[in-house]
Design an enzyme around this catalytic site. Structure first.
Site, PDB file in Angstrom:
ATOM      1  N   GLY A  25      -6.408  -6.540  36.215  1.00  0.00           N
ATOM      2  CA  GLY A  25      -7.534  -7.408  36.519  1.00  0.00           C
ATOM      3  C   GLY A  25      -7.845  -7.243  38.000  1.00  0.00           C
ATOM      4  O   GLY A  25      -7.198  -6.439  38.693  1.00  0.00           O
ATOM      5  N   SER A  26      -8.749  -8.042  38.488  1.00  0.00           N
ATOM      6  CA  SER A  26      -9.140  -7.864  39.898  1.00  0.00           C
ATOM      7  C   SER A  26      -7.959  -8.082  40.843  1.00  0.00           C
ATOM      8  O   SER A  26      -7.803  -7.377  41.836  1.00  0.00           O
ATOM      9  CB  SER A  26     -10.296  -8.812  40.242  1.00  0.00           C
ATOM     10  OG  SER A  26      -9.966 -10.146  39.865  1.00  0.00           O
ATOM     11  N   GLU A  28      -5.026  -7.218  40.557  1.00  0.00           N
ATOM     12  CA  GLU A  28      -4.053  -6.127  40.528  1.00  0.00           C
ATOM     13  C   GLU A  28      -4.578  -4.870  41.206  1.00  0.00           C
ATOM     14  O   GLU A  28      -3.802  -3.981  41.572  1.00  0.00           O
ATOM     15  CB  GLU A  28      -3.663  -5.774  39.080  1.00  0.00           C
ATOM     16  CG  GLU A  28      -2.814  -6.823  38.399  1.00  0.00           C
ATOM     17  CD  GLU A  28      -3.577  -8.103  38.105  1.00  0.00           C
ATOM     18  OE1 GLU A  28      -4.769  -8.004  37.741  1.00  0.00           O
ATOM     19  OE2 GLU A  28      -3.007  -9.203  38.274  1.00  0.00           O
ATOM     20  N   GLU A  47      -2.029  -7.117  26.531  1.00  0.00           N
ATOM     21  CA  GLU A  47      -0.738  -7.183  27.219  1.00  0.00           C
ATOM     22  C   GLU A  47       0.453  -7.151  26.259  1.00  0.00           C
ATOM     23  O   GLU A  47       1.531  -6.680  26.634  1.00  0.00           O
ATOM     24  CB  GLU A  47      -0.672  -8.420  28.105  1.00  0.00           C
ATOM     25  CG  GLU A  47      -1.608  -8.386  29.309  1.00  0.00           C
ATOM     26  CD  GLU A  47      -3.054  -8.738  28.992  1.00  0.00           C
ATOM     27  OE1 GLU A  47      -3.378  -8.992  27.802  1.00  0.00           O
ATOM     28  OE2 GLU A  47      -3.875  -8.772  29.921  1.00  0.00           O
ATOM     29  N   HIS A  70      -1.969  -8.788  34.498  1.00  0.00           N
ATOM     30  CA  HIS A  70      -2.874  -9.714  35.162  1.00  0.00           C
ATOM     31  C   HIS A  70      -2.169 -11.075  35.294  1.00  0.00           C
ATOM     32  O   HIS A  70      -1.160 -11.321  34.649  1.00  0.00           O
ATOM     33  CB  HIS A  70      -4.152  -9.819  34.338  1.00  0.00           C
ATOM     34  CG  HIS A  70      -5.286 -10.466  35.084  1.00  0.00           C
ATOM     35  ND1 HIS A  70      -5.490 -10.295  36.428  1.00  0.00           N
ATOM     36  CD2 HIS A  70      -6.289 -11.261  34.639  1.00  0.00           C
ATOM     37  CE1 HIS A  70      -6.568 -10.975  36.782  1.00  0.00           C
ATOM     38  NE2 HIS A  70      -7.067 -11.568  35.724  1.00  0.00           N
ATOM     39  N   HIS A 280      19.992 -16.185  11.706  1.00  0.00           N
ATOM     40  CA  HIS A 280      18.576 -16.426  11.448  1.00  0.00           C
ATOM     41  C   HIS A 280      18.451 -17.493  10.355  1.00  0.00           C
ATOM     42  O   HIS A 280      18.222 -18.650  10.652  1.00  0.00           O
ATOM     43  CB  HIS A 280      17.887 -15.109  11.053  1.00  0.00           C
ATOM     44  CG  HIS A 280      16.414 -15.244  10.824  1.00  0.00           C
ATOM     45  ND1 HIS A 280      15.606 -14.196  10.468  1.00  0.00           N
ATOM     46  CD2 HIS A 280      15.616 -16.312  10.901  1.00  0.00           C
ATOM     47  CE1 HIS A 280      14.362 -14.615  10.347  1.00  0.00           C
ATOM     48  NE2 HIS A 280      14.339 -15.901  10.589  1.00  0.00           N
ATOM     49  N   GLY A 400      12.639 -10.549  16.646  1.00  0.00           N
ATOM     50  CA  GLY A 400      11.870 -10.807  15.434  1.00  0.00           C
ATOM     51  C   GLY A 400      10.403 -11.106  15.704  1.00  0.00           C
ATOM     52  O   GLY A 400       9.674 -11.517  14.804  1.00  0.00           O
TER      53      GLY A 400
END
Ligand SMILES: Cc1ncc(C[n+]2csc(CCOP(=O)(O)OP(=O)(O)O)c2C)c(N)n1
Ligand SMILES: [Mg+2]
Length: 526
Positions: A25-26, A28, A47, A70, A280, A400
């Site tokens: 983004g800006s 970065e 992402e 970002h 689990h 998972g």
């Protein structure tokens, strides 16, 4: 004096973190300007996919990897994927952009007001340096924390810092090197060896960390000397042992009671490279049979501390394997014949049974193929049909969290372009990381994605039965055609109508990405 950016780039170069997975983004952009030759920026379109690709890449290379995200919105999007990277102990070094320092307090757009706090429950270390001159040192810390803790780390950097003067001490960071040694002390090693050598019926439980540490073959040597049964730890994310080896008993079921039952009759359970345990399904019972001693060896101090039972030694399980293999005499069983593969089950009607698909993979792909699997109702079919004898053959989302499989396969294939890589992905799972197909197409990553289309969240139907809720809504996913989705992202795709067509396609070696969709029958995970 060099800028913060110059020192940072040079540090990353020296540490070998020159492949950057990111979505900018800006905030970065000022970090990304003037990247030296030799850096490669791998753009992901979401992402979750960025982190999944980086996770696969870091696991397959065995090295920390730089991730560029970002601020709050981008980092937030990455959180689900980070849960997997945390559980697999993947050293991701996340560098995120922040608004300029004077704009953070007033909450200008794209300011992440307390950036480290956003990430802290997951990452092992998170910080925003107190001034620009501390950025190079903090970046080094982020790299070393990720490596030492084997956990993602997070650094938020106000974007006006990059152009600042680094100060006279900043170059000191360039020569830093930080390492860990995890060999048990003499007395500790001696006590452990005595406990193992003195056990009447020892059992071995190996975690994914064994494969991560490159100890797959050493684990076979140890198991053959112990001559006892070997299980893989529950909620397995990498295969630590050949799954058709005569001593292998499979992946432990992820429930308290079935694990106790598996250990019945063993006076010692030695757990190497795994938490105790990642249960689990909640199937209550006693943790261990009466009279069974459990010893865990892990590098992860937190995993040792939080285990609900047993003794633990925080040490490098690889070093312990070596120590024990040398301490035990070599009179154990030699490697006997590997267990044969049963004939694949078939399904009624036009759909293929997943076992037929996996048998095709086993027969048509080379023995050193790496599989990245994210198909949840097909687990038992998978282990019945596969014959995996090489290190780094199997990856699965470690926590998972769906969305690792497809991007992870892209990352593994980018890390090992010479090795055949196959993603085995369910029609539900594919959607969480589907944009990774675009990255695969852009970089011409040699990868086969086998898309298992059963039209449903199969594992959740099974879980519904287990939990006594057979009527939950939102489990069917009809109307998805992944051949068209893949082509939209630039990946050639086809639908295979039967086993013969599937086998013929799999026998070809791709030089770029491709997707093969098959309609499969619904099965249960166990
Ligand atoms: C990020 C995330 N969201 C939701 C889930 C819950 N979940 C577990 S298995 C599953 C279904 C996966 O479906 P599919 O990939 O088609 O595999 P199948 O069970 O049909 O073999 C879902 C939604 C999850 N594990 N992770
Ligand atoms: Mg499905």
């Amino acid at each position: 004096m060099p800028s913060v950016r110059r020192i940072a780039h040079e540090f990353l170069e020296r540490q070998g973190l020159t492949t950057v997975f990111g979505n900018p983004g800006s905030n970065e952009l000022p970090f990304l300007t003037g990247l030296p030759d030799g850096f490669r920026y791998v753009l992901g379109l979401h992402e979750g996919a960025v982190v999944g690709m980086a996770d696969g890449y870091a696991q397959a290379t065995g090295r920390p990897v730089l991730v560029n995200l970002h601020a709050a919105s981008g980092s937030g999007n990455a959180m689900g994927a980070l849960t997997n990277a945390v559980a697999s102990g993947t050293p991701l070094v996340i560098v995120a952009g922040q608004q300029v320092r004077p704009a953070i307090g007033p909450e200008a757009n794209l300011a992440n007001v307390d950036a480290p706090a956003l990430m802290r429950p997951l990452v092992g270390w998170a910080a925003e340096p107190a001034c620009a001159q501390d950025v190079p040192r903090a970046l080094a810390q982020a790299v070393f924390e990720a490596r030492l803790q084997r956990r993602p780390s997070y650094l938020s950097v106000p974007y006006d810092d990059w152009a600042a003067d680094a100060g006279e001490n900043a170059p000191a960071v360039l020569d830093r090197w930080v390492e860990r040694a995890g060999v048990p002390a003499g007395e500790q090693g001696h006590r452990l060896a005595e406990a193992v050598a003195g056990a009447r019926r020892p059992a071995l439980v190996l975690g994914g960390d064994i494969d991560t540490a490159g100890r797959f073959d050493d684990a076979v040597r140890l198991a053959e000397r112990l001559a006892g049964p070997v299980w893989a730890a529950p909620s397995l994310f990498r295969l630590p042992f050949p799954n058709r080896h005569p001593l292998f008993r499979g992946v432990l079921p992820a429930g308290i009671e079935p694990i106790r039952r598996a250990f019945e009759g063993h006076d010692l359970v030695l757990v190497l490279g795994a938490p105790v345990f990642r249960y689990h399904e909640h199937l209550p019972g006693r943790y261990l049979p009466a009279g069974t001693r459990l010893i865990q060896v892990t590098e992860d101090a937190s995993a040792a501390a939080r285990a609900p039972m047993g003794e633990a030694l925080v040490a490098d399980p690889g070093a312990v394997i070596e120590l024990l293999a040398n301490a035990l005499d070599a009179s154990g069983v030699p490697s006997a014949d590997y267990r044969p593969v049963p004939a694949p089950r078939s399904a009624e009607g036009p759909r293929l049974h997943p076992e037929e698909v996996f048998a095709a993979l086993r027969d048509e792909l080379p023995a050193d193929t790496a599989y990245v699997v994210e198909s949840t109702s097909t687990t038992s079919s998978w282990w019945r049909q596969m014959d995996l004898r090489r290190p780094g053959s199997y990856y699965f989302p470690a926590a998972g969290g769906l969305g690792f499989g497809l991007p992870g396969a892209v990352g593994v294939a980018m890390a090992q372009p010479e090795r055949p890589v196959v993603g085995v992905i369910g029609d539900g799972s594919a959607n969480y990381g589907v944009t990774a197909l675009w990255t695969a197409a852009q970089h011409r990553v040699p990868l086969t994605v086998v898309l298992l289309r059963n039209g449903t969240y199969g594992a959740l139907r099974w879980f519904g039965g287990l939990l006594g809720v057979p009527d939950a809504p939102g489990l069917d996913i009809p109307g998805l055609d992944f051949t068209r989705i893949a082509e939209g992202y630039g990946v050639p795709a086809l639908h295979a109508d039967g086993v013969d067509e599937l086998r013929a396609v799999l026998a070809e070696r791709p030089d770029g990405p491709r997707l093969v969709q098959v309609d499969t029958a619904l099965t249960t995970p166990s």
